[in-house]
Design an enzyme around this catalytic site. Structure first.
Site, PDB file in Angstrom:
ATOM      1  N   GLY A 251       0.781  -1.235   0.000  1.00 18.34           N
ATOM      2  CA  GLY A 251       0.000   0.000   0.000  1.00 18.34           C
ATOM      3  C   GLY A 251       0.808   1.278   0.000  1.00 18.34           C
ATOM      4  N   GLU A 293       4.639  -6.167   1.670  1.00 19.80           N
ATOM      5  CA  GLU A 293       4.010  -6.716   0.464  1.00 19.80           C
ATOM      6  C   GLU A 293       3.722  -5.643  -0.572  1.00 19.80           C
ATOM      7  OE1 GLU A 293       1.374 -10.541   1.250  1.00 19.80           O
ATOM      8  OE2 GLU A 293       0.270  -8.684   1.447  1.00 19.80           O
ATOM      9  N   GLY A 295       3.310  -3.702  -4.060  1.00 26.50           N
ATOM     10  CA  GLY A 295       3.085  -4.016  -5.473  1.00 26.50           C
ATOM     11  C   GLY A 295       3.297  -2.758  -6.298  1.00 26.50           C
ATOM     12  N   ARG A 333      -8.123   2.117 -15.298  1.00 24.73           N
ATOM     13  CA  ARG A 333      -8.155   2.711 -13.962  1.00 24.73           C
ATOM     14  C   ARG A 333      -8.958   4.012 -13.884  1.00 24.73           C
ATOM     15  NH1 ARG A 333      -3.976   4.345 -11.562  1.00 24.73           N
ATOM     16  NH2 ARG A 333      -4.634   3.847  -9.463  1.00 24.73           N
ATOM     17  N   TYR A 337     -12.066   3.841 -11.318  1.00 20.13           N
ATOM     18  CA  TYR A 337     -12.114   4.677 -10.128  1.00 20.13           C
ATOM     19  C   TYR A 337     -11.545   6.087 -10.294  1.00 20.13           C
ATOM     20  CZ  TYR A 337      -8.525   0.961  -9.540  1.00 20.13           C
ATOM     21  OH  TYR A 337      -7.582  -0.013  -9.738  1.00 20.13           O
ATOM     22  N   CYS A 364     -16.147   1.298 -27.980  1.00 21.10           N
ATOM     23  CA  CYS A 364     -17.512   1.727 -28.178  1.00 21.10           C
ATOM     24  C   CYS A 364     -18.174   1.810 -26.814  1.00 21.10           C
ATOM     25  CB  CYS A 364     -18.216   0.706 -29.066  1.00 21.10           C
ATOM     26  SG  CYS A 364     -19.424   1.476 -30.092  1.00 21.10           S
ATOM     27  N   GLU A 365     -17.803   2.855 -26.067  1.00 18.54           N
ATOM     28  CA  GLU A 365     -18.181   2.955 -24.655  1.00 18.54           C
ATOM     29  C   GLU A 365     -17.829   4.377 -24.240  1.00 18.54           C
ATOM     30  OE1 GLU A 365     -19.190   0.219 -22.554  1.00 18.54           O
ATOM     31  OE2 GLU A 365     -19.476   1.865 -21.133  1.00 18.54           O
TER      32      GLU A 365
HETATM   33  C1  LIG Z   1      -3.052  -5.361  -3.498  1.00 14.84           C
HETATM   34  C2  LIG Z   1      -2.387  -5.975  -2.344  1.00 14.84           C
HETATM   35  C3  LIG Z   1      -1.066  -5.650  -2.043  1.00 14.84           C
HETATM   36  C4  LIG Z   1      -0.288  -4.607  -2.801  1.00 14.84           C
HETATM   37  O1  LIG Z   1      -0.829  -3.336  -2.648  1.00 14.84           O
HETATM   38  P1  LIG Z   1      -0.068  -2.090  -3.358  1.00 14.84           P
HETATM   39  O2  LIG Z   1      -0.934  -0.938  -3.062  1.00 14.84           O
HETATM   40  O3  LIG Z   1       0.018  -2.410  -4.804  1.00 14.84           O
HETATM   41  O4  LIG Z   1       1.276  -2.003  -2.713  1.00 14.84           O
HETATM   42  C5  LIG Z   1      -0.465  -6.314  -1.008  1.00 14.84           C
HETATM   43  N1  LIG Z   1      -1.121  -7.259  -0.296  1.00 14.84           N
HETATM   44  C6  LIG Z   1      -2.393  -7.588  -0.550  1.00 14.84           C
HETATM   45  C7  LIG Z   1      -3.041  -8.636   0.237  1.00 14.84           C
HETATM   46  C8  LIG Z   1      -3.068  -6.955  -1.573  1.00 14.84           C
HETATM   47  O5  LIG Z   1      -4.341  -7.273  -1.815  1.00 14.84           O
END
Ligand SMILES: *Cc1c(COP(=O)(O)O)cnc(C)c1O
Length: 434
Positions: A251, A293, A295, A333, A337, A364-365
């Site tokens: 996150g 974690e 991403g 995206r 949102y 077409c949207e």
């Molecule tokens: C989406 C997600 C992440 C990664 O979140 P980011 O905002 O991309 O860093 C990590 N753990 C879980 C369980 C997620 O669902």
């Protein structure tokens, strides 16, 4: 006003936009558009930063997992394996992609709120490292299927600490009301822990939480860490079980537009570590190994999408529409949102951005937009439009709506480009049609 280029891997040279040291105009000529570019050096640098910070602040054995839903294809799992990253996967499809790229399955963590028996069997058969168990039904299925396979499966439990990361407050209903996790305050977290401890073929290794995305401030992570350590202490007192692992989720925020803040990720990690250490001391539990974690923050600003401009419609008194040869099919995206982006005309990167427009896709949207109130030099048919910071949740969310082919992915390393995913063809799209 000239465009700000937002990140250090984006610059203008002689009127052309350069990304990761490569000329975007040349790359568009070579590979065609739409085209997804990835700055491999930046991805690797982020992995190293996370690995170093996890060990430095949380101690030995603490490490980052790459949340691969952000961007998933074979090449990215190869990079993650080379950089010593573990990975979070959420479906058998991501598992298959990782395994087929040679990613070591013992370093993979299987997430998801609804894993079928077939999913569980597939992951056990492939030797997945950990399940992050997210339901009572899943716990039973993992126990049964691990038993049939003659193994003891390692698991974490997904816990909901009850925090809204955007108000920094502990919310009694907001976050408890989620399809993910077992809430601490309803007693569900404690019940599932007792159940996991009673299962013969399951080894409970600890707990997981993930409080949200696009967080720029350490406070919500600190609050989550505090609540999770207190939960670990409470479980220790009631059952004698002391968690070995605590996964604090992802996150970490990314800057998409000028007025987004800059996240100091290392400082956020350091602050969370100080909270974990203090809470462990106060609660009398040993310091768990901490997993992070991320991403988005690994891949987002390592990505850029290039499009060719087609139709430009000026509707006096209303707005100007600039159409490109991609759209919601490669980047849903904005449609999903209202996500905001920074854009530039790549072949005239030094021109004044004095034309306000809505950038739209080819589908077409009418909701197929990439952004509204975007300032650009007035684009012309044939211009090259660059959308910045598209590395995360673009390619991985792409679709074939209107049977539009998904773009290729090109990696840039040391200024040199290589094709990582080829452009989809019409025959790829009919490959499953009987
Ligand atoms: C989406 C997600 C992440 C990664 O979140 P980011 O905002 O991309 O860093 C990590 N753990 C879980 C369980 C997620 O669902």
């Amino acid at each position: 006003m000239k465009h700000g280029f937002l990140h250090s891997n984006i610059e203008e040279r002689d009127g052309r936009l350069f990304f990761a040291g490569a000329d975007t105009v040349g790359l568009a000529e070579k590979y065609g558009t739409p085209l997804m570019l990835l700055d491999e050096d930046r991805i690797r640098a982020r992995c190293r930063m996370y690995r170093r910070a996890a060990e430095k602040y949380f101690g030995e054995g603490s490490k980052p997992l790459y949340a691969s839903k952000a961007l998933s294809f074979r090449g990215i799992y190869r990079i993650m394996a080379e950089e010593g990253m573990s990975a979070d996967i959420v479906s058998p499809g991501e598992l298959y992609t990782a395994a087929s790229a040679g990613f070591p399955m013992e370093n993979a963590y299987f997430h998801g709120n609804n894993k079928s028996d077939a999913d569980v069997e597939y992951a056990v058969k492939n030797g997945i490292g950990y399940f992050v168990v997210d339901s009572v039904e899943e716990l039973s299925a993992v126990d049964r299927i691990a038993g049939e396979a003659g193994i003891r499966q390692r698991i974490l439990l997904r816990i909901t600490p009850g925090i809204d990361p955007h108000t920094h407050e502990k919310i009694n209903t907001g976050r408890v009301d989620s399809k993910f996790g077992f809430a601490i305050e309803t007693g569900a977290a404690e019940r599932i822990t007792g159940e996991a401890l009673s299962k013969k073929n399951v080894e409970l290794c600890g707990f997981h939480c993930h409080i949200g995305s696009q967080i720029f401030d350490a406070a919500p992570f600190m609050l989550a860490a505090e609540l999770m350590i207190r939960f670990i202490a409470d479980i220790k007192e009631k059952t004698g079980y002391e968690a070995e692992i605590l996964n604090l989720g992802g996150g970490f925020g990314v800057r998409y537009v000028e007025d987004d803040p800059k996240a100091d990720i290392e400082a956020m990690i350091e602050a969370s570590a100080n909270t974990v250490k203090r809470a462990c001391r106060e609660c009398g539990v040993r310091m768990p190994r901490i997993l992070l974690e991320p991403g988005r923050s690994i891949v987002a600003d390592a990505g850029m999408t290039l499009y060719t401009v087609g139709t430009v419609k000026e509707i006096p008194g209303f707005r100007n529409y600039v159409s490109v040869d991609g759209g919601m099919t490669d980047n849903p995206r904005y449609t999903l949102y209202g996500a905001r982006y920074t854009m530039a005309v790549a072949n005239r990167a030094d021109a004044e951005a004095d034309f306000e427009c809505t950038v739209c896709g080819r589908c077409c949207e009418s909701g197929d937009l990439l952004g509204e109130r975007i300032m650009l030099p007035r684009p012309e048919r044939g211009d090259l439009l660059a959308v910045f910071v598209t590395g995360a949740y673009n390619y991985s969310m792409a679709s074939n709506y209107n049977r539009v082919c998904r773009p290729p992915v090109v990696m840039i390393r040391d200024g040199k480009d290589t094709l990582a995913v080829r452009r989809e063809s019409f025959s790829d799209m009919t490959a499953c049609d009987i």
